[in-house]
Structure formats: C-alpha cells, structure tokens
Design an enzyme around this catalytic site. Sequence first.
Site, PDB file in Angstrom:
ATOM      1  N   PHE A 121      67.499  30.826  72.172  1.00 35.61           N
ATOM      2  CA  PHE A 121      67.665  29.372  72.166  1.00 35.61           C
ATOM      3  C   PHE A 121      69.116  29.063  71.833  1.00 35.61           C
ATOM      4  O   PHE A 121      69.622  29.499  70.811  1.00 35.61           O
ATOM      5  CB  PHE A 121      66.745  28.700  71.146  1.00 35.61           C
ATOM      6  CG  PHE A 121      66.880  27.198  71.158  1.00 35.61           C
ATOM      7  CD1 PHE A 121      66.233  26.431  72.120  1.00 35.61           C
ATOM      8  CD2 PHE A 121      67.704  26.551  70.239  1.00 35.61           C
ATOM      9  CE1 PHE A 121      66.389  25.046  72.160  1.00 35.61           C
ATOM     10  CE2 PHE A 121      67.865  25.164  70.282  1.00 35.61           C
ATOM     11  CZ  PHE A 121      67.204  24.410  71.243  1.00 35.61           C
ATOM     12  N   LYS A 160      74.178  24.215  62.202  1.00 35.04           N
ATOM     13  CA  LYS A 160      73.099  23.924  61.248  1.00 35.04           C
ATOM     14  C   LYS A 160      73.523  23.778  59.779  1.00 35.04           C
ATOM     15  O   LYS A 160      73.797  22.680  59.342  1.00 35.04           O
ATOM     16  CB  LYS A 160      71.970  24.933  61.441  1.00 35.04           C
ATOM     17  CG  LYS A 160      71.240  24.678  62.786  1.00 35.04           C
ATOM     18  CD  LYS A 160      69.828  25.186  62.808  1.00 35.04           C
ATOM     19  CE  LYS A 160      69.028  24.586  63.943  1.00 35.04           C
ATOM     20  NZ  LYS A 160      69.146  25.276  65.229  1.00 35.04           N
ATOM     21  N   ASP A 196      75.627  33.846  68.538  1.00 30.45           N
ATOM     22  CA  ASP A 196      75.167  32.506  68.168  1.00 30.45           C
ATOM     23  C   ASP A 196      74.487  32.625  66.799  1.00 30.45           C
ATOM     24  O   ASP A 196      73.329  33.027  66.700  1.00 30.45           O
ATOM     25  CB  ASP A 196      74.193  32.002  69.244  1.00 30.45           C
ATOM     26  CG  ASP A 196      73.594  30.637  68.903  1.00 30.45           C
ATOM     27  OD1 ASP A 196      73.755  30.172  67.754  1.00 30.45           O
ATOM     28  OD2 ASP A 196      72.953  30.040  69.800  1.00 30.45           O
TER      29      ASP A 196
HETATM   30  C1  LIG Z   1      69.465  24.923  66.618  1.00 32.32           C
HETATM   31  C2  LIG Z   1      70.164  25.944  67.422  1.00 32.32           C
HETATM   32  C3  LIG Z   1      71.094  25.585  68.405  1.00 32.32           C
HETATM   33  C4  LIG Z   1      71.357  24.149  68.789  1.00 32.32           C
HETATM   34  O1  LIG Z   1      71.909  23.419  67.756  1.00 32.32           O
HETATM   35  P1  LIG Z   1      71.935  21.800  67.847  1.00 32.32           P
HETATM   36  O2  LIG Z   1      72.727  21.418  66.643  1.00 32.32           O
HETATM   37  O3  LIG Z   1      70.526  21.335  67.809  1.00 32.32           O
HETATM   38  O4  LIG Z   1      72.613  21.467  69.102  1.00 32.32           O
HETATM   39  C5  LIG Z   1      71.772  26.592  69.062  1.00 32.32           C
HETATM   40  N1  LIG Z   1      71.540  27.883  68.776  1.00 32.32           N
HETATM   41  C6  LIG Z   1      70.647  28.270  67.847  1.00 32.32           C
HETATM   42  C7  LIG Z   1      70.460  29.715  67.554  1.00 32.32           C
HETATM   43  C8  LIG Z   1      69.923  27.308  67.147  1.00 32.32           C
HETATM   44  O5  LIG Z   1      69.015  27.695  66.252  1.00 32.32           O
END
Ligand SMILES: *Cc1c(COP(=O)(O)O)cnc(C)c1O
Length: 392
Positions: free
Chosen positions: A129, A243, A214
Amino acid sequence: MGKRYLMQNYAQLPLVVARGEGARVWDAEGRCYLDFVGGIAVNSVGHCHPRVVAAVREQVEQLIHCSNLYWFEPPVELARELSALSGLDRSFFCNSGAEANEAAIKLARRYGYERGKENPEIITFTHSFHGRTLGTLAATGQEKFSQGFTPLPAGFRHVPFNDVGALWEAVTPDTVAVLVEPVQGEGGVYPATGEFMNALAELRDKEGVLLIFDEVQCGLGRTGKFFAFEHYGVRPDILTLAKSLGGGLPIGAAVAREEIARVFRPGAHGSTFGGNPVACAAAGAVLEVLQEEGLVERAAETGAYFKKRLESLREKFPCIREVRGVGLMLGMELDRPGQSLVSLCQERGLLVNCTAEKVIRFLPPLVIGKEDVDQALEIVEQALEVFLADAC
Ligand SMILES: *Cc1c(COP(=O)(O)O)cnc(C)c1O
C-alpha cells in the site's frame, strides 16, 4: 453526525472522539478508550504529547506559513536531523505519505531518465500500500483500491512479495527502482524476509536499481528500531516517511542520497504547504521525544511482550490463524472477517483496527506499558468469546 455533509468514503464507526492524552482517548460523553489504533500509526508519541504541544504553540505564534520562495528554520533543522538519523543526505517535505511516495517515484524516474531510461519502470509488490493518488494507486499492489479509477499511470510492475525468484524475473533494462514497505501495513502486516531484503540489496549492487523504502507506517520507532530497514542492515537510496512524523500534524518526507536528490533542481517538484513551519516544528519535537524518552527500545520490549501474549491467545482461540509483525506493529489474522470483533472491542473500551478483511491490527502509541497491553488483551479475549459465540 457528519452523514449529511461529509462524503461517505470512510465508513466511520459510531464514536465521536473528543479528547486524547497518551494512549487514551475520550468520547463526547467522557467515556475512556485505550487507543491501539493510534491514528493508524500516527500517534506514536501518544496523543497531545506536551513537547509536541509546546513546539506547535511556540511556532504558531512566530510563523504559521510563508512560502518555499523563502528560507525558514524549522524544515532545515528537521532535514538535518533526518539526515543524521537515516544516513541519507537531503529531504523533501510534503504533507502526506502518498505525496512522499509521489516524490520518491518522481525522483527515481528523473534519475533514470538522466541515465538514458526513457520508459522507466518501478517494481512494487503484492499486498503493498503506497497511497491514494493516481501514481501511488498504480504502485499499490492491491487492485481493490484502484478499481474504477483507471486509467492509472503506467510504469509499475507488481511482483509477489518476499519472492526472490519472481523479483529477478521482473527486472528489465527499464527497471529504475524497487518500491517496498520493509514491513507491509495495510496489506495485512507482513514483514519482509531477510533473504528478500538481501536480494534487493544484491539487485541494487548488480543492476544499479534504486531501493525506495516506504516507511510511512513502519518507520520512526514503530518496529522497535528507529527505521525498519535497520532490522535487515540494508539502507535505502530513498526513504519515505509520514504518519507518525508530525505527532498528528500532516507532514511527509522523501529522504534521499545526494546523487539522487540532485535531480530535483529548482522547479522540478514542489508543494505549497511542504515544509510548513508548524508541521516541521512538531516533527522536530517528535524526533526528540522518540530519542530522549527511549521510545524505540520501549517499542521493541513492549512489542515482544505483546506478541508473545497474542501467540498464547492463539492457543486458546483456534480462529486466530497467525500472529505477525515486529515491535508495536502487530497483526492477528483470523480465519474469518474481523470487523465485528473491532466493534466488540470498542464496546469494551479498546480501539483496534481491521485491515485486509481478516487481520486485526495493533498500532498503539509507543508510550504504552505492559499494563496497557494486559488491559487490551483482557478486552480482546472477552471480545473473542462473544465473537465466536455470535458466529455459531
Ligand atoms: C498510510 C500509508 C501511505 C499513505 O499515506 P497518506 O498519508 O494516507 O497519504 C503510504 N504508504 C504506507 C506504507 C502507508 O501505510
């Protein structure tokens, strides 16, 4: 409440959160909940940490926003600290995880372009994700998120996660980067194997493919190391964070090695709010709190205890298929959909989240103690008994 005027894209639970402190939130009637969702890994230093509140308050009185046409101190300080912590060289700031990944994707593409790759391709993985923008949806290896939003940008190749053979097979002369979560979050809490991360490092060494990690969810102490990549001893070329970085304020970052960061020349990328002084001041306080309060070590220790207790719960409840994760990023996979268990926990004063339909995910603030884990598990156990009785 809210049903009339807000777009109904979140399926909110029936709870109005009015206040938060540490690992707890209170509803509008004053009822207390132990928060093991933690704003989906945002509230790592706990709700309304006094040092974050103080940093925000101080900055808000000085300067709330200016423009990246000018210099101001908070983003410079924050970038310096992120470099020291990550071993990477330069940061670009934005406002979310998706934007951080967009920046990373653009960096990798431009880097490839400058080296003669005109159709640069990025490898990503199943269960991943990476966000909700069109680019990050194209990167995300779960079709349910992008259904109905096509056409998506091209240039991504999805490969089975933790599959070394499939990884090598997917590499072509156009491959510029691999984008991977060292511990997958939304996809159901799947840590990368050591073998897989070593293969990524080898791919970089042999083929010059950039590694983009990520760590939007798994970074900044969540897994019991400051960065999840430290578990594997493989450093990324580009690291994305968001986050928990701002302690609740919206901020994202793409941090990169000098050679890559260099491709963002003036005008190549930007964000009006990126590097916002208030968000950066909050993030500076978060990084201090994580280090000075020993929250990373604490996450490792509390997480190990938590995981052990979840595993013993599994012996009692065969409907628990597997317990996965590291530090305070844990998932309990059930043999059936888990949303009703979430509600049963909430009714008993515990907030948890269900992801990938069957995985109960725990992302509590890193400040929790063993007694909070005990309290949470007592509730989970009671809820499981009702959950199973209801199923029959
Ligand atoms: C939550 C998340 C995102 C997206 O972040 P947003 O601030 O909602 O755009 C991207 N990568 C990972 C691994 C995430 O958990």
